[in-house]
Write a protein that holds these residues in place. Sequence first.
Motif, short mmCIF file in Angstrom:
data_model
loop_
_atom_site.label_atom_id
_atom_site.label_comp_id
_atom_site.label_asym_id
_atom_site.label_seq_id
_atom_site.Cartn_x
_atom_site.Cartn_y
_atom_site.Cartn_z
N MET A 296 0.86 -1.19 0.00
CA MET A 296 0.00 0.00 0.00
C MET A 296 0.90 1.23 0.00
N TRP A 297 0.50 2.25 -0.72
CA TRP A 297 1.32 3.45 -0.82
C TRP A 297 1.03 4.43 0.31
N LYS A 298 -0.16 4.35 0.91
CA LYS A 298 -0.49 5.22 2.04
C LYS A 298 -0.16 4.51 3.34
N SER A 299 0.13 5.30 4.36
CA SER A 299 0.40 4.73 5.68
C SER A 299 -0.90 4.13 6.23
N PRO A 300 -0.81 3.21 7.21
CA PRO A 300 -2.04 2.68 7.81
C PRO A 300 -2.95 3.79 8.35
N LYS A 301 -2.38 4.79 8.99
CA LYS A 301 -3.19 5.90 9.51
C LYS A 301 -3.87 6.65 8.37
N GLY A 302 -3.15 6.89 7.29
CA GLY A 302 -3.71 7.58 6.14
C GLY A 302 -4.88 6.81 5.51
N ARG A 303 -4.79 5.48 5.54
CA ARG A 303 -5.87 4.66 5.00
C ARG A 303 -7.06 4.59 5.94
N LEU A 304 -6.80 4.65 7.26
CA LEU A 304 -7.87 4.50 8.24
C LEU A 304 -8.71 5.76 8.40
N VAL A 305 -8.09 6.93 8.32
CA VAL A 305 -8.81 8.19 8.55
C VAL A 305 -9.91 8.36 7.51
N GLY A 306 -11.10 8.68 8.01
CA GLY A 306 -12.25 8.91 7.13
C GLY A 306 -13.51 8.31 7.72
N THR A 307 -14.56 8.34 6.92
CA THR A 307 -15.86 7.81 7.35
C THR A 307 -16.06 6.44 6.73
N TRP A 308 -16.31 5.46 7.58
CA TRP A 308 -16.52 4.07 7.17
C TRP A 308 -17.96 3.67 7.47
N LYS A 309 -18.52 2.82 6.64
CA LYS A 309 -19.84 2.24 6.87
C LYS A 309 -19.65 0.76 7.19
N VAL A 310 -20.21 0.33 8.31
CA VAL A 310 -20.11 -1.08 8.68
C VAL A 310 -20.94 -1.88 7.67
N SER A 311 -20.31 -2.81 6.98
CA SER A 311 -21.00 -3.58 5.95
C SER A 311 -21.41 -4.97 6.43
N GLN A 312 -20.66 -5.53 7.38
CA GLN A 312 -20.99 -6.89 7.84
C GLN A 312 -20.36 -7.13 9.21
N ILE A 313 -21.09 -7.87 10.05
CA ILE A 313 -20.58 -8.28 11.35
C ILE A 313 -20.72 -9.80 11.42
N ASP A 314 -19.61 -10.48 11.63
CA ASP A 314 -19.60 -11.94 11.73
C ASP A 314 -19.25 -12.35 13.15
N SER A 315 -20.13 -13.10 13.77
CA SER A 315 -19.83 -13.73 15.06
C SER A 315 -20.45 -15.11 14.99
N ASP A 316 -21.36 -15.46 15.88
CA ASP A 316 -22.06 -16.74 15.76
C ASP A 316 -22.94 -16.75 14.51
N THR A 317 -23.46 -15.59 14.17
CA THR A 317 -24.27 -15.44 12.96
C THR A 317 -23.70 -14.27 12.16
N THR A 318 -24.01 -14.23 10.90
CA THR A 318 -23.55 -13.14 10.05
C THR A 318 -24.67 -12.12 9.91
N ILE A 319 -24.33 -10.86 10.20
CA ILE A 319 -25.28 -9.77 10.02
C ILE A 319 -24.79 -8.94 8.86
N LYS A 320 -25.52 -8.96 7.77
CA LYS A 320 -25.18 -8.13 6.62
C LYS A 320 -25.96 -6.84 6.76
N MET A 321 -25.25 -5.74 6.89
CA MET A 321 -25.90 -4.46 7.12
C MET A 321 -26.75 -4.05 5.92
N SER A 322 -26.45 -4.56 4.73
CA SER A 322 -27.26 -4.24 3.56
C SER A 322 -28.69 -4.75 3.72
#
Length: 189
Positions: free
Chosen positions: A32-58
Amino acid sequence: MKKYVCLIGIIALIITSIFSSCKKYEEDYGIMWKSPKGRLVGTWKVSQIDSDTTIKMSDYAMFGELQVIFEKDETGSMKFKDNGLGEMLANINWEEMMAEIENDSTYAEYAGEVNVAMGNMDFAAILSTETKFKWAFDDKKEYLKFDLYDQESGKYVHATDMKILSLCKSDCKLRYEDDSTRMDVSMRK
């Protein structure tokens, strides 16, 4: 001249193959050409949560989306961007619904313990509440450390460390794991 062009091509091919196999996290695509911090900064939308079951936010997109915002100063917030779910919940006749539940023998014992004036709750405000946090990488940039803001004490309290599985330009995957729980959170920009 052809020798030099051929030699430069071979060197470029070798360098490309070496760098394309370099990756920091388990599920990254490569260098990756950007630093990890540079890639992390911004607004993210949670798309999926996997635990015992999968929750697809869509599957719940009609109600809104869960957003996680990482700021450059290593603060952030998490909030549910409501698409009308709060208004829909506010328009439900809760007394009638609770009466129906109480009349159903399956739920009678549980419903008898509930004594909440649901009609007076501001669901839109509850769903739009922001949870503030501070974040930081560990020394090796393998984990994200989260401290949540505690309103009672007015201080940030360490909440959890999450392993970074993937941190690319437009997708990120974090894992929380302890003795009894494993949860993967996938996000997209």
